[in-house]
Design a protein around this motif. Structure first.
Motif, PDB file in Angstrom:
ATOM      1  N   VAL A 190       0.847  -1.208   0.000  1.00 23.14           N
ATOM      2  CA  VAL A 190       0.000   0.000   0.000  1.00 23.14           C
ATOM      3  C   VAL A 190       0.881   1.257   0.000  1.00 23.14           C
ATOM      4  N   ALA A 191       0.424   2.247  -0.734  1.00 22.42           N
ATOM      5  CA  ALA A 191       1.104   3.550  -0.774  1.00 22.42           C
ATOM      6  C   ALA A 191       0.229   4.545  -0.019  1.00 22.42           C
ATOM      7  N   LEU A 192       0.528   4.726   1.266  1.00 26.00           N
ATOM      8  CA  LEU A 192      -0.251   5.642   2.102  1.00 26.00           C
ATOM      9  C   LEU A 192       0.185   7.095   1.842  1.00 26.00           C
ATOM     10  N   THR A 193      -0.718   7.989   2.071  1.00 22.69           N
ATOM     11  CA  THR A 193      -0.392   9.400   1.890  1.00 22.69           C
ATOM     12  C   THR A 193      -1.156  10.254   2.911  1.00 22.69           C
ATOM     13  N   LYS A 194      -0.559  11.402   3.237  1.00 21.23           N
ATOM     14  CA  LYS A 194      -1.212  12.366   4.119  1.00 21.23           C
ATOM     15  C   LYS A 194      -1.667  13.613   3.350  1.00 21.23           C
ATOM     16  N   GLU A 195      -1.445  13.591   2.060  1.00 24.45           N
ATOM     17  CA  GLU A 195      -1.820  14.729   1.230  1.00 24.45           C
ATOM     18  C   GLU A 195      -3.339  14.849   1.138  1.00 24.45           C
ATOM     19  N   GLU A 196      -3.781  16.036   0.976  1.00 22.76           N
ATOM     20  CA  GLU A 196      -5.215  16.268   0.867  1.00 22.76           C
ATOM     21  C   GLU A 196      -5.697  16.235  -0.575  1.00 22.76           C
ATOM     22  N   GLU A 197      -4.785  16.138  -1.496  1.00 25.43           N
ATOM     23  CA  GLU A 197      -5.153  16.053  -2.904  1.00 25.43           C
ATOM     24  C   GLU A 197      -4.571  14.764  -3.487  1.00 25.43           C
ATOM     25  N   GLY A 198      -5.297  14.205  -4.449  1.00 25.42           N
ATOM     26  CA  GLY A 198      -4.815  12.995  -5.124  1.00 25.42           C
ATOM     27  C   GLY A 198      -4.790  11.766  -4.232  1.00 25.42           C
ATOM     28  N   PHE A 199      -5.761  11.665  -3.408  1.00 25.03           N
ATOM     29  CA  PHE A 199      -5.786  10.498  -2.514  1.00 25.03           C
ATOM     30  C   PHE A 199      -7.083   9.706  -2.720  1.00 25.03           C
ATOM     31  N   THR A 224      -5.508   6.997   4.182  1.00 22.44           N
ATOM     32  CA  THR A 224      -5.728   7.243   2.754  1.00 22.44           C
ATOM     33  C   THR A 224      -4.579   6.717   1.911  1.00 22.44           C
ATOM     34  N   LEU A 225      -4.898   6.401   0.656  1.00 21.75           N
ATOM     35  CA  LEU A 225      -3.911   5.877  -0.296  1.00 21.75           C
ATOM     36  C   LEU A 225      -3.695   6.892  -1.419  1.00 21.75           C
ATOM     37  N   VAL A 226      -2.504   6.836  -1.987  1.00 22.05           N
ATOM     38  CA  VAL A 226      -2.252   7.611  -3.204  1.00 22.05           C
ATOM     39  C   VAL A 226      -3.169   7.043  -4.286  1.00 22.05           C
ATOM     40  N   ASP A 227      -3.912   7.913  -4.908  1.00 21.12           N
ATOM     41  CA  ASP A 227      -4.885   7.460  -5.903  1.00 21.12           C
ATOM     42  C   ASP A 227      -4.158   7.113  -7.207  1.00 21.12           C
ATOM     43  N   GLN A 228      -3.955   5.823  -7.418  1.00 19.39           N
ATOM     44  CA  GLN A 228      -3.288   5.340  -8.642  1.00 19.39           C
ATOM     45  C   GLN A 228      -4.179   4.342  -9.383  1.00 19.39           C
ATOM     46  N   ARG A 229      -5.439   4.568  -9.337  1.00 21.01           N
ATOM     47  CA  ARG A 229      -6.364   3.620  -9.968  1.00 21.01           C
ATOM     48  C   ARG A 229      -6.163   3.531 -11.474  1.00 21.01           C
ATOM     49  N   GLY A 230      -5.637   4.567 -12.089  1.00 21.62           N
ATOM     50  CA  GLY A 230      -5.396   4.520 -13.533  1.00 21.62           C
ATOM     51  C   GLY A 230      -3.945   4.277 -13.895  1.00 21.62           C
ATOM     52  N   ALA A 231      -3.072   4.025 -12.919  1.00 24.37           N
ATOM     53  CA  ALA A 231      -1.642   3.846 -13.198  1.00 24.37           C
ATOM     54  C   ALA A 231      -1.354   2.453 -13.776  1.00 24.37           C
ATOM     55  N   THR A 232      -0.298   2.416 -14.622  1.00 22.73           N
ATOM     56  CA  THR A 232       0.116   1.137 -15.207  1.00 22.73           C
ATOM     57  C   THR A 232       0.798   0.257 -14.163  1.00 22.73           C
ATOM     58  N   HIS A 233       1.625   0.846 -13.342  1.00 25.56           N
ATOM     59  CA  HIS A 233       2.314   0.105 -12.281  1.00 25.56           C
ATOM     60  C   HIS A 233       2.066   0.806 -10.947  1.00 25.56           C
ATOM     61  N   PRO A 234       0.891   0.593 -10.353  1.00 23.32           N
ATOM     62  CA  PRO A 234       0.595   1.283  -9.094  1.00 23.32           C
ATOM     63  C   PRO A 234       1.420   0.727  -7.942  1.00 23.32           C
ATOM     64  N   ALA A 235       1.619   1.568  -6.932  1.00 20.35           N
ATOM     65  CA  ALA A 235       2.378   1.138  -5.750  1.00 20.35           C
ATOM     66  C   ALA A 235       1.518   0.354  -4.783  1.00 20.35           C
ATOM     67  N   THR A 236       0.227   0.301  -5.015  1.00 20.82           N
ATOM     68  CA  THR A 236      -0.680  -0.506  -4.188  1.00 20.82           C
ATOM     69  C   THR A 236      -1.116  -1.714  -5.025  1.00 20.82           C
ATOM     70  N   PHE A 237      -0.764  -2.922  -4.560  1.00 19.80           N
ATOM     71  CA  PHE A 237      -1.068  -4.149  -5.328  1.00 19.80           C
ATOM     72  C   PHE A 237      -1.113  -5.351  -4.379  1.00 19.80           C
ATOM     73  N   VAL A 238      -1.563  -6.475  -4.905  1.00 20.25           N
ATOM     74  CA  VAL A 238      -1.784  -7.694  -4.110  1.00 20.25           C
ATOM     75  C   VAL A 238      -0.683  -8.719  -4.370  1.00 20.25           C
ATOM     76  N   ASN A 239      -0.234  -9.379  -3.296  1.00 20.59           N
ATOM     77  CA  ASN A 239       0.705 -10.502  -3.381  1.00 20.59           C
ATOM     78  C   ASN A 239      -0.027 -11.826  -3.160  1.00 20.59           C
ATOM     79  N   PRO A 240       0.534 -12.948  -3.636  1.00 22.04           N
ATOM     80  CA  PRO A 240      -0.210 -14.204  -3.577  1.00 22.04           C
ATOM     81  C   PRO A 240      -0.192 -14.884  -2.203  1.00 22.04           C
ATOM     82  N   ILE A 241      -1.082 -15.832  -2.041  1.00 24.78           N
ATOM     83  CA  ILE A 241      -1.080 -16.735  -0.896  1.00 24.78           C
ATOM     84  C   ILE A 241      -0.128 -17.887  -1.218  1.00 24.78           C
TER      85      ILE A 241
END
Length: 242
Positions: A190-199, A224-241
Motif C-alpha cells: 500500500v502507498a499511504l499518503t497524508k496529502e489532501e489532494e490525489g488520494f 488514505t492511499l495515493v490514488d493510482q487507480r489509472g496507473a500502469t504500475h501502481p504502488a498498491t497491489f496484491v501478493n499471492p497466498i
C-alpha cells in the motif's frame, strides 16, 4: 567174376548213391526248415521290440505334453500373480486416502478474513513510498482444505460508488493446506499518503479467495492511499497466498 555178380555189385552201388543222395536232400530240407524257423522267431521278437518302443514313445510324448501343460500352467500362474501384484500396487483412484486426493480447495463459505492489526502488521504511514498490510484467512470449516494463488481485492468507498480492483504482483506461489482452525495470510503493498489532494480513502475491502466468485467484506482500518487507480504500475497491489 560172373555176370550176375557184376550186376549185383552195380545195383548195390546205385542203391548206396541213391541213399546218400536222399540223406543229403533230407539234411538240406532240415537245414532250410531250421533256417526258416530261426528267421521267423527274431522277426516276432523284432515286432515285440517295436511295439515296446512305440509304447515308450507314446509315454514320452504324453510326459512331454504333461510337462508342456505344466509349463503353460506355471506361465499362467506367473501372469496371474504379476497382474495381481500390479493391481495391488496400482493406486485406488476412487479412494480418498491419498495425500491430496481427498483435499478440496478452500471455499469462501469456509473461510474467515481479517486485517492483521498487530504492531508488526501495521503499515507505516511514514514509509515514504510503499509499505505492507496483511490479510489473515482462517479455515472456519470442519474439513481440511487447500488454498494458494492470488486472491481478488477490491477496495470500495463508504457508499460503494468508487471501487478499486488492485493489480497483482509477479511473485510466484504454491499452495497451503489448512486444517480446521488453521490460518494463512497474504500481503497488500500500500502507498499511504497524508496529502489532501490525489488520494483515495477506502472504507471496505472485498476479499475473494482464489478460484472463488463470492467475496468476504472486511473494514479498511488504515488511512488514505495515493490514488493510482489509472496507473500502469501502481504502488498498491496484491501478493499471492503461499
Amino acid at each position: 567174376m560172373s555176370a550176375n555178380t557184376t550186376a549185383r555189385t552195380v545195383r548195390r552201388r546205385s542203391l548206396r548213391i541213391a541213399v546218400a543222395a536222399l540223406t543229403a536232400a533230407a539234411g538240406l530240407t532240415l537245414t532250410a526248415c531250421s533256417g526258416s524257423d530261426a528267421n521267423t522267431e527274431p522277426a516276432g521278437q523284432s515286432d515285440a521290440g517295436m511295439a515296446v518302443e512305440s509304447s515308450g514313445t507314446d509315454s514320452s510324448a504324453k510326459e512331454q505334453g504333461s510337462g508342456a501343460q505344466a509349463d503353460s500352467g506355471a506361465k499362467t500362474d506367473a501372469k496371474t500373480d504379476a497382474k495381481a501384484g500390479a493391481a495391488a500396487k496400482k493406486p485406488n483412484a476412487g479412494g480418498s486416502g491419498g495425500a491430496g486426493s481427498g483435499v478440496d480447495r478452500c471455499h469462501t463459505s469456509g473461510l474467515k478474513a481479517a486485517f492483521a492489526t498487530g504492531e508488526d502488521a501495521t503499515p507505516d504511514p511514514n514509509a515514504g513510498g510503499s509499505t505492507t498490510a496483511s490479510v489473515v484467512l482462517t479455515n472456519k470449516g470442519s474439513r481440511t482444505c487447500k488454498i494458494g494463488g492470488f486472491p481478488g481485492v477490491d477496495l470500495k468507498s463508504e457508499n460503494g460508488g468508487e471501487r478499486w480492483s488492485l493489480a497483482r504482483s509477479s511473485a510466484k506461489h504454491g499452495s497451503i493446506t489448512l486444517a480446521p482452525g488453521d490460518s494463512t495470510d497474504f500481503t497488500i503493498n500500500v502507498a499511504l499518503t497524508k496529502e489532501e489532494e490525489g488520494f483515495y480513502q477506502p472504507a471496505f475491502a472485498d476479499i475473494t479467495p482464489p478460484n472463488e466468485t463470492k467475496s468476504i467484506t472486511i473494514k479498511w482500518p488504515w488511512g488514505t492511499l495515493v490514488d493510482q487507480r489509472g496507473a500502469t504500475h501502481p504502488a498498491t497491489f496484491v501478493n499471492p497466498i503461499g
